[in-house]
Design an enzyme around this catalytic site. Structure first.
Site, PDB file in Angstrom:
ATOM      1  CB  CYS A 105     -60.506 -72.555 -81.027  1.00 57.69           C
ATOM      2  SG  CYS A 105     -62.275 -72.733 -80.792  1.00 57.69           S
ATOM      3  CB  ALA A 106     -60.498 -76.611 -83.920  1.00 54.97           C
TER       4      ALA A 106
END
Length: 204
Positions: A105-106
């Site tokens: 994800c981030a």
């Protein structure tokens, strides 16, 4: 121009961690962040065959020939990440049979961590607690938000992984306290009454 791999090697920054080692049937499962998904050199070095992005608006472009799936999820406790559990599991299952994959994800902390925990729960038949601890051991920074944890625990029940509930220390102490007989308490058909010794009287 320096790559993220060069940066990681110099500053000992780990953008992706091995969560499950490769086996005879499956490739290595990596859990990482945005930078690992961008680093084509790292992907080539580790022979990544597929990337699963569990985030919205990151504009990831993996290396050439790598299969890429994007799940538009936001990191918010109110977001229903569980709606993506099955599709992510299927994607991971298919591509792990062909080689190493990266899930990210981030920051590789909440969304992608929750997806990886679900995959382990379902594929290895491990409880949420065991799966979470395993991933935490491999990537110490993971911290799925409370909403995702609640969803994972709900699916733990749906997957039939909850056989019994372990008592907490407080519950165990309370149980022991309640099991002690007290004066005048009726238990079943018997009455437990404590008596006090009377002082002896001497006859003259």
């Amino acid at each position: 121009m320096r790559t993220f791999v060069d940066f990681m090697e110099k500053y000992k920054v780990v953008c992706a961690n091995v969560i499950l080692e490769n086996t005879f049937t499956n490739g290595t499962l990596y859990l990482g962040d945005f930078y690992a998904a961008l680093d084509k050199k790292w992907q080539l070095k580790h022979q990544i065959v597929a990337v699963l992005t569990v985030a919205k608006d990151l504009n990831i472009e993996p290396g050439q020939g790598i299969i890429h799936k994007v799940v538009d999820a936001i990191d918010d406790p109110s977001y229903d990440l569980s709606q993506h559990f099955n599709e992510c599991y299927e994607f991971m299952s298919i591509w792990l049979k062909r080689g190493p994959i990266l899930v990210h994800c981030a920051a590789g902390v909440s969304r992608s961590a929750a997806i990886v925990i679900y995959y382990i729960m379902r594929s290895l038949k491990w409880t949420f607690a065991k799966s979470f601890q395993h991933v935490k051991t491999k990537r110490s920074v993971i911290c799925p938000n409370e909403g995702f944890i609640k969803q994972l625990k709900q699916h733990e029940k749906l997957l039939g992984l909850v056989i019994f509930r372990e008592s907490t220390l407080e519950e165990e102490q309370q149980r022991k306290t309640e099991s002690k007989p007290t004066k005048g308490v009726i238990r079943g058909r018997s009455v437990v009454i404590r008596t006090q010794k009377q002082p002896m009287t001497r006859f003259r």
